[in-house]
Design a protein around this motif. Structure first.
Motif, PDB file in Angstrom:
ATOM      1  N   PHE A 235       0.813  -1.209   0.000  1.00  6.12           N
ATOM      2  CA  PHE A 235       0.000   0.000   0.000  1.00  6.12           C
ATOM      3  C   PHE A 235       0.853   1.269   0.000  1.00  6.12           C
ATOM      4  O   PHE A 235       0.320   2.374   0.027  1.00  6.12           O
ATOM      5  N   SER A 236       2.182   1.083  -0.020  1.00  9.93           N
ATOM      6  CA  SER A 236       3.069   2.246   0.152  1.00  9.93           C
ATOM      7  C   SER A 236       2.985   3.237  -1.001  1.00  9.93           C
ATOM      8  O   SER A 236       3.117   4.437  -0.793  1.00  9.93           O
ATOM      9  N   LYS A 237       2.812   2.746  -2.227  1.00  9.24           N
ATOM     10  CA  LYS A 237       2.876   3.637  -3.379  1.00  9.24           C
ATOM     11  C   LYS A 237       1.506   4.167  -3.792  1.00  9.24           C
ATOM     12  O   LYS A 237       1.421   5.105  -4.572  1.00  9.24           O
ATOM     13  N   VAL A 238       0.440   3.588  -3.290  1.00  9.46           N
ATOM     14  CA  VAL A 238      -0.898   4.034  -3.695  1.00  9.46           C
ATOM     15  C   VAL A 238      -1.667   4.698  -2.554  1.00  9.46           C
ATOM     16  O   VAL A 238      -2.748   5.250  -2.771  1.00  9.46           O
ATOM     17  N   LEU A 239      -1.110   4.654  -1.334  1.00  8.42           N
ATOM     18  CA  LEU A 239      -1.829   5.236  -0.200  1.00  8.42           C
ATOM     19  C   LEU A 239      -0.846   6.011   0.682  1.00  8.42           C
ATOM     20  O   LEU A 239      -0.861   7.227   0.703  1.00  8.42           O
ATOM     21  N   THR A 240       0.004   5.285   1.399  1.00  9.21           N
ATOM     22  CA  THR A 240       1.028   5.911   2.247  1.00  9.21           C
ATOM     23  C   THR A 240       2.051   4.864   2.637  1.00  9.21           C
ATOM     24  O   THR A 240       1.679   3.740   2.991  1.00  9.21           O
ATOM     25  N   PRO A 241       3.350   5.225   2.584  1.00  5.24           N
ATOM     26  CA  PRO A 241       4.352   4.290   3.109  1.00  5.24           C
ATOM     27  C   PRO A 241       4.446   4.332   4.635  1.00  5.24           C
ATOM     28  O   PRO A 241       4.945   3.397   5.244  1.00  5.24           O
ATOM     29  N   GLY A 242       3.934   5.405   5.238  1.00  8.27           N
ATOM     30  CA  GLY A 242       4.115   5.620   6.674  1.00  8.27           C
ATOM     31  C   GLY A 242       3.295   4.701   7.552  1.00  8.27           C
ATOM     32  O   GLY A 242       3.489   4.651   8.760  1.00  8.27           O
ATOM     33  N   PHE A 243       2.354   3.957   6.952  1.00  7.19           N
ATOM     34  CA  PHE A 243       1.603   2.963   7.716  1.00  7.19           C
ATOM     35  C   PHE A 243       2.260   1.588   7.641  1.00  7.19           C
ATOM     36  O   PHE A 243       1.863   0.679   8.337  1.00  7.19           O
ATOM     37  N   ARG A 244       3.264   1.423   6.779  1.00  7.60           N
ATOM     38  CA  ARG A 244       3.986   0.155   6.601  1.00  7.60           C
ATOM     39  C   ARG A 244       3.026  -1.022   6.440  1.00  7.60           C
ATOM     40  O   ARG A 244       2.974  -1.920   7.286  1.00  7.60           O
ATOM     41  N   LEU A 245       2.318  -1.026   5.325  1.00  9.08           N
ATOM     42  CA  LEU A 245       1.375  -2.116   5.070  1.00  9.08           C
ATOM     43  C   LEU A 245       1.641  -2.740   3.707  1.00  9.08           C
ATOM     44  O   LEU A 245       1.624  -2.039   2.685  1.00  9.08           O
ATOM     45  N   GLY A 246       1.894  -4.022   3.721  1.00  8.85           N
ATOM     46  CA  GLY A 246       2.052  -4.770   2.491  1.00  8.85           C
ATOM     47  C   GLY A 246       1.389  -6.120   2.645  1.00  8.85           C
ATOM     48  O   GLY A 246       0.747  -6.393   3.664  1.00  8.85           O
ATOM     49  N   TYR A 247       1.529  -6.956   1.627  1.00  6.46           N
ATOM     50  CA  TYR A 247       0.965  -8.299   1.726  1.00  6.46           C
ATOM     51  C   TYR A 247       1.727  -9.265   0.852  1.00  6.46           C
ATOM     52  O   TYR A 247       2.449  -8.871  -0.070  1.00  6.46           O
ATOM     53  N   LEU A 248       1.559 -10.501   1.205  1.00  3.43           N
ATOM     54  CA  LEU A 248       2.240 -11.598   0.544  1.00  3.43           C
ATOM     55  C   LEU A 248       1.160 -12.625   0.218  1.00  3.43           C
ATOM     56  O   LEU A 248       0.268 -12.861   1.052  1.00  3.43           O
ATOM     57  N   ILE A 249       1.210 -13.158  -0.988  1.00  6.83           N
ATOM     58  CA  ILE A 249       0.241 -14.181  -1.376  1.00  6.83           C
ATOM     59  C   ILE A 249       1.028 -15.431  -1.721  1.00  6.83           C
ATOM     60  O   ILE A 249       1.910 -15.397  -2.589  1.00  6.83           O
ATOM     61  N   ALA A 250       0.745 -16.514  -1.022  1.00 10.48           N
ATOM     62  CA  ALA A 250       1.578 -17.711  -1.142  1.00 10.48           C
ATOM     63  C   ALA A 250       0.737 -18.928  -1.509  1.00 10.48           C
ATOM     64  O   ALA A 250      -0.431 -19.021  -1.150  1.00 10.48           O
ATOM     65  N   PRO A 251       1.350 -19.883  -2.219  1.00 13.04           N
ATOM     66  CA  PRO A 251       0.665 -21.156  -2.440  1.00 13.04           C
ATOM     67  C   PRO A 251       0.378 -21.812  -1.086  1.00 13.04           C
ATOM     68  O   PRO A 251       1.157 -21.626  -0.140  1.00 13.04           O
ATOM     69  N   PRO A 252      -0.718 -22.555  -1.003  1.00 17.10           N
ATOM     70  CA  PRO A 252      -1.096 -23.137   0.295  1.00 17.10           C
ATOM     71  C   PRO A 252       0.020 -23.942   0.956  1.00 17.10           C
ATOM     72  O   PRO A 252       0.132 -23.933   2.183  1.00 17.10           O
ATOM     73  N   GLU A 253       0.870 -24.601   0.172  1.00 17.84           N
ATOM     74  CA  GLU A 253       1.908 -25.417   0.809  1.00 17.84           C
ATOM     75  C   GLU A 253       2.945 -24.580   1.557  1.00 17.84           C
ATOM     76  O   GLU A 253       3.590 -25.060   2.482  1.00 17.84           O
ATOM     77  N   LEU A 254       3.132 -23.333   1.127  1.00 20.86           N
ATOM     78  CA  LEU A 254       4.141 -22.482   1.772  1.00 20.86           C
ATOM     79  C   LEU A 254       3.566 -21.615   2.880  1.00 20.86           C
ATOM     80  O   LEU A 254       4.299 -21.116   3.730  1.00 20.86           O
ATOM     81  N   PHE A 255       2.251 -21.394   2.839  1.00 23.28           N
ATOM     82  CA  PHE A 255       1.657 -20.411   3.749  1.00 23.28           C
ATOM     83  C   PHE A 255       1.961 -20.670   5.227  1.00 23.28           C
ATOM     84  O   PHE A 255       2.346 -19.734   5.949  1.00 23.28           O
ATOM     85  N   PRO A 256       1.817 -21.907   5.714  1.00 24.02           N
ATOM     86  CA  PRO A 256       2.035 -22.105   7.159  1.00 24.02           C
ATOM     87  C   PRO A 256       3.426 -21.698   7.636  1.00 24.02           C
ATOM     88  O   PRO A 256       3.563 -21.083   8.699  1.00 24.02           O
ATOM     89  N   LYS A 257       4.452 -22.012   6.873  1.00 22.62           N
ATOM     90  CA  LYS A 257       5.803 -21.643   7.319  1.00 22.62           C
ATOM     91  C   LYS A 257       6.010 -20.136   7.264  1.00 22.62           C
ATOM     92  O   LYS A 257       6.662 -19.564   8.135  1.00 22.62           O
ATOM     93  N   LEU A 258       5.472 -19.490   6.241  1.00 16.75           N
ATOM     94  CA  LEU A 258       5.581 -18.033   6.169  1.00 16.75           C
ATOM     95  C   LEU A 258       4.861 -17.384   7.344  1.00 16.75           C
ATOM     96  O   LEU A 258       5.334 -16.405   7.925  1.00 16.75           O
ATOM     97  N   LEU A 259       3.727 -17.951   7.707  1.00 16.48           N
ATOM     98  CA  LEU A 259       2.964 -17.430   8.840  1.00 16.48           C
ATOM     99  C   LEU A 259       3.748 -17.598  10.145  1.00 16.48           C
ATOM    100  O   LEU A 259       3.786 -16.697  10.990  1.00 16.48           O
TER     101      LEU A 259
END
Lengths: 402, 402
Positions: A235-259
């Motif tokens: 969201f840094s380039k379309v809203l504000t970088p100062g809130f430090r908000l991003g996201y990651l989208i992962a295949p289900p097999e990887l999601f638990p370890k990333l979490l």
């Protein structure tokens, strides 16, 4: 001096960011900085954020101020899943992990996928912050031969696949930082096909995709190979970088370890920030807001393109970017962007020497210019000063040594 | 199923948090949860935060919403340096790194100080989140023999010092999570002296130090050995966890690497959050606010102490904590807190089995009870249910197997 502390082996690889050091210099008043990738503060929706802070603290203070789920705020995860559908990606909300900026996504990817000595492929050049995020996990970087559309499919095909295996290619298909280049639809298909054959998954970073000027970029790489792709957004380039908000989208097999990595890293991204941003964007705010950013940055791009055309000496090379935030300039033979930087700062301007963005064999003639922080008028002034500096440097280089 | 992804070796060590899994179960409506360490939402200063959000977005929106320095917001760093002076610590603001909760401080410490196979000493038992933060960096945990005041000096003296060397002892001297214990002044001096002789530095974590009930705890370990100590603090327990704000105070020799690790991890902690919190606390707000939290938690502690005395069967052991958020209960021989948890949830209550907090050789008879989330009345009800459950379990254990 003796010390009681023993640092980790990986710490020896970690170095101060050259951009950071440059930004310190350019904080001097009066410097026209084209160095940092700071979004124009004029684009921050201050009133909308103010109203949203008030609503969140009125309607759900106990939830917004309490510890929260490591995955992120449910409605925001749903919003993200719906949003990336417009990029051709079919993902469920439970594949979305809210991160503390997309920089944190890079750190989590490094933690879960990188082993000491295992190759990670990167574009030539690539985003410096990704090199910094992955480096502590001690990968070997493989620099992919790249052209004006990004990495060459044959370079991906040639990646090492014997153990420990190339863990992933880190790719920025849209208005890449630092080059501003965009990967066309045909190249995307070829890159994905080569990656699939080589068995090398893709980490796709897309902070700039919304910042197109005339036509949107082609569908996301992740839409072409969902099970082999991991996607990072911000969201840094379309809203504000100062809130430090991003996201990651992962295949289900990887999601638990990333979490689990996320939980260990900071428990969760601030719930307050997630709720405020969701409150701002939930009803289509970005559909009206992003076009105003595009319009502004396009005018800035035009101003910089005109300035470069008017003021840069013959022998300089650049392409006009179709979106994003950066021009990438290659100086004539004999000039070194890093060596010229002190003179540039002396002359009242700043840029980032391109050398910072290479994992190997930096091209010392390159530099990155941001066109989003200054106004068109100041961009013109800054590029004029840059042109004068380069003309003088060329003349000095042509003179015989005394 | 074949996969194109290869996970890092460290990923195999990362596991879902048992607390997290328990918290999910206890989110069922109607459960009296004494499991999570959630501060009472009644203590969140909602109006002060609301006013501060408004002021920050009125007075400095362009700065608060822009990218910011990785070190943190200058005035907040100054505030922290002045604050820890009240704990006996003499530090400069440039030794203060603002982190995304103190959990991130643990991650950065792990990244900069832990190597695969190098020992890290922890209390027995210790904070689960620290074990999770350090684990991806593959240390060997050394469990320090501990008593009611924390780790024994002789256990620190006996730590391995041959290469690769014990990297640090991770210590929580104030109202420790999970045991609630506090380290007395004499023990602090002995622990520091033993650490100094053994050449093993200290990572001091102090999230609960402000939550004392009758008298403040002794001076910080870090005040006794500044060059051999790294200190972690947090705003989560005295203001709000939902803003994710903590800090790390490091000796000058370590600061640059920790800063680089911070930058690589998430660029910086949200500038907006830092400014809002600074706006709330700058004029002494906490001096009036924290005593109200102490008063509330002390009443809760008293309610739980009374309940445990009234309802728990003979053979249960616990100490009444002098601050913080937790009771640590040891069940009579033959009972297993983990095995009893499903029945507890069935009966409408939840706790955290103590086994989660041990690096080695868990004591299956222990459990942790939080007294800060529920009201005194509900605490009484919850402990009564726990007592009933334990009485029944003891009777069942005494019966001959059918």
């Amino acid at each position: 001096m003796t010390t009681v502390w023993t640092q980790a082996r990986r710490a020896a690889r970690m170095n101060p960011s050259i951009i950071r050091e440059i930004l310190k210099v350019t904080e001097k008043p009066g410097i026209l900085s084209m160095a940092g990738g700071l979004p124009s503060a004029d684009t921050f929706p201050v009133e909308a954020l103010k109203a949203a802070c008030d609503r969140v603290l009125t309607q759900a203070p106990r939830e917004a101020l309490q510890y929260a789920a490591s995955e992120g705020f449910g409605p925001l995860r749903e919003w993200v899943a719906a949003r990336v559908a417009t990029l051709g990606m079919a993902v469920r909300p439970d594949q979305v992990l809210i991160t503390s900026g997309s920089q944190q996504g890079l750190d989590l990817v490094g933690k879960v996928l990188c082993d000491a000595g295992a190759p990670v492929a990167v574009e030539t050049p690539t985003y410096l912050g990704a090199l910094q995020a992955f480096t502590p996990y001690e990968p070997i970087f493989a620099s992919l031969a790249s052209d004006a559309e990004g990495p060459l499919p044959e370079a991906i095909a040639a990646l090492p696949h014997d153990a420990p295996g190339t863990r992933f290619s880190y790719l920025l298909p849209n208005y890449q930082n630092p080059t501003g280049r965009v990967m066309g639809a045909a190249r995307r298909a070829e890159v994905v096909e080569a990656s699939r054959r080589a068995g090398v998954p893709i980490v796709e970073d897309n902070p700039y995709g919304d910042l197109w000027f005339d036509a949107p970029p082609p569908a996301a790489l992740s839409s072409l190979w969902p099970e082999g792709s991991l996607y990072l957004g911000s969201f840094s380039k379309v809203l504000t970088p100062g809130f430090r908000l991003g996201y990651l989208i992962a295949p289900p097999e990887l999601f638990p370890k990333l979490l689990q990595a996320k939980q260990a890293a900071d428990l969760h991204t601030p719930g307050f920030n997630q709720r405020v941003v969701h409150e701002v964007i939930r009803d289509g705010f970005l559909d009206g807001h992003i076009p105003t950013i595009r319009q502004r940055y396009k005018a800035n791009r035009d101003a910089m393109a005109a300035g470069l055309r008017d003021f840069l000496p013959p022998g300089c090379e650049w392409q006009s970017p179709e979106g994003g935030m950066f021009f990438w300039v290659r100086l004539p033979e004999g000039l070194d962007a890093m060596a010229l930087l002190p003179q540039a700062v002396e002359a009242g301007i700043a840029y980032v020497p391109g050398a910072a963005f290479y994992a190997h064999q930096a091209d010392a003639r390159t530099l990155r210019l941001s066109f989003v922080t200054l106004t068109p008028e100041l961009i013109g002034e800054g590029v004029e000063k840059l042109g004068r500096l380069l003309h003088e440097a060329l003349e000095a280089a042509a003179e015989p040594a005394p």
